[in-house]
Design an enzyme around this catalytic site. Structure first.
Site, PDB file in Angstrom:
ATOM      1  N   ARG A   4       0.981  -1.575   0.037  1.00 29.71           N
ATOM      2  CA  ARG A   4      -0.110  -0.565   0.054  1.00 29.71           C
ATOM      3  C   ARG A   4       0.782   1.034   0.389  1.00 29.71           C
ATOM      4  NH1 ARG A   4      -4.569  -0.691   4.034  1.00 29.71           N
ATOM      5  NH2 ARG A   4      -5.008   1.606   3.695  1.00 29.71           N
ATOM      6  N   CYS A   5       2.099   1.118  -0.051  1.00 31.85           N
ATOM      7  CA  CYS A   5       2.627   2.764   0.068  1.00 31.85           C
ATOM      8  C   CYS A   5       3.640   2.476  -1.712  1.00 31.85           C
ATOM      9  CB  CYS A   5       4.113   2.304   1.293  1.00 31.85           C
ATOM     10  SG  CYS A   5       5.324   3.649   1.245  1.00 31.85           S
ATOM     11  N   GLY A   6       3.420   3.933  -1.395  1.00 33.36           N
ATOM     12  CA  GLY A   6       3.782   4.214  -3.484  1.00 33.36           C
ATOM     13  C   GLY A   6       5.007   4.176  -2.596  1.00 33.36           C
ATOM     14  N   ARG A  25       5.909   0.301  -3.301  1.00 34.09           N
ATOM     15  CA  ARG A  25       5.873   0.659  -4.826  1.00 34.09           C
ATOM     16  C   ARG A  25       7.097   0.261  -6.236  1.00 34.09           C
ATOM     17  NH1 ARG A  25       1.227   1.548  -3.153  1.00 34.09           N
ATOM     18  NH2 ARG A  25       0.727   2.607  -4.403  1.00 34.09           N
TER      19      ARG A  25
END
Length: 142
Positions: free
Chosen positions: A10-12, A15
């Site tokens: 969920r963490c940009g 990613r």
């Protein structure tokens, strides 16, 4: 090639870091630490290898950080570690470990310092801004 990323899908930033690793042609060992948290010993080892303090390894932006009173500078490293083990969401991310070292990759491009292989193509940040160009070179921001 032995590369491990402690990843939060969920963490940009996480990613983007994972995309940078894969852009070298390597598929890393992806540990989704919220579902498969590290042991206390593993966490301490990664923090030490990254050369940061325990406090720097805590995700201070999480609501739980203040709710547990961890924002008090007098809170010991042992208490911070206890909280990270009990509540893995408090572990800052992403940590990456490679044969060249370990980093807390905030921002994501810090991973470039420890990747053993060069970038092979373009990578954008999670917000869509270019980070690596089509030639595998870091894009400098104007």
């Amino acid at each position: 090639m032995d590369i491990t990323i402690y990843h939060n899908t969920r963490c940009g930033t996480s990613r983007t870091t994972l995309a940078l690793i894969r852009n070298t042609g390597v598929e890393p060992n992806v540990i989704e630490y919220l579902h498969n948290p590290p042991s206390r010993e593993e966490l301490v080892a990664v923090i030490e290898k990254a050369g940061i303090s325990v406090r720097e390894a805590v995700r201070e932006k999480e609501t739980l950080f203040k709710e547990l009173g961890l924002d008090d500078p007098a809170v010991s490293d042992e208490r911070l570690l206890d909280a990270m083990i009990e509540y893995p969401i408090l572990i800052n991310r992403p940590f990456v470990v490679t044969p060249k070292g370990a980093r807390l990759c905030r921002p994501a491009e810090l991973v470039l310092d420890i990747l053993p292989l060069p970038q092979k193509g373009a990578v954008n940040r999670a917000d869509g801004t270019p980070l690596i160009d089509a030639l595998g070179q870091k894009v400098t921001q104007a």
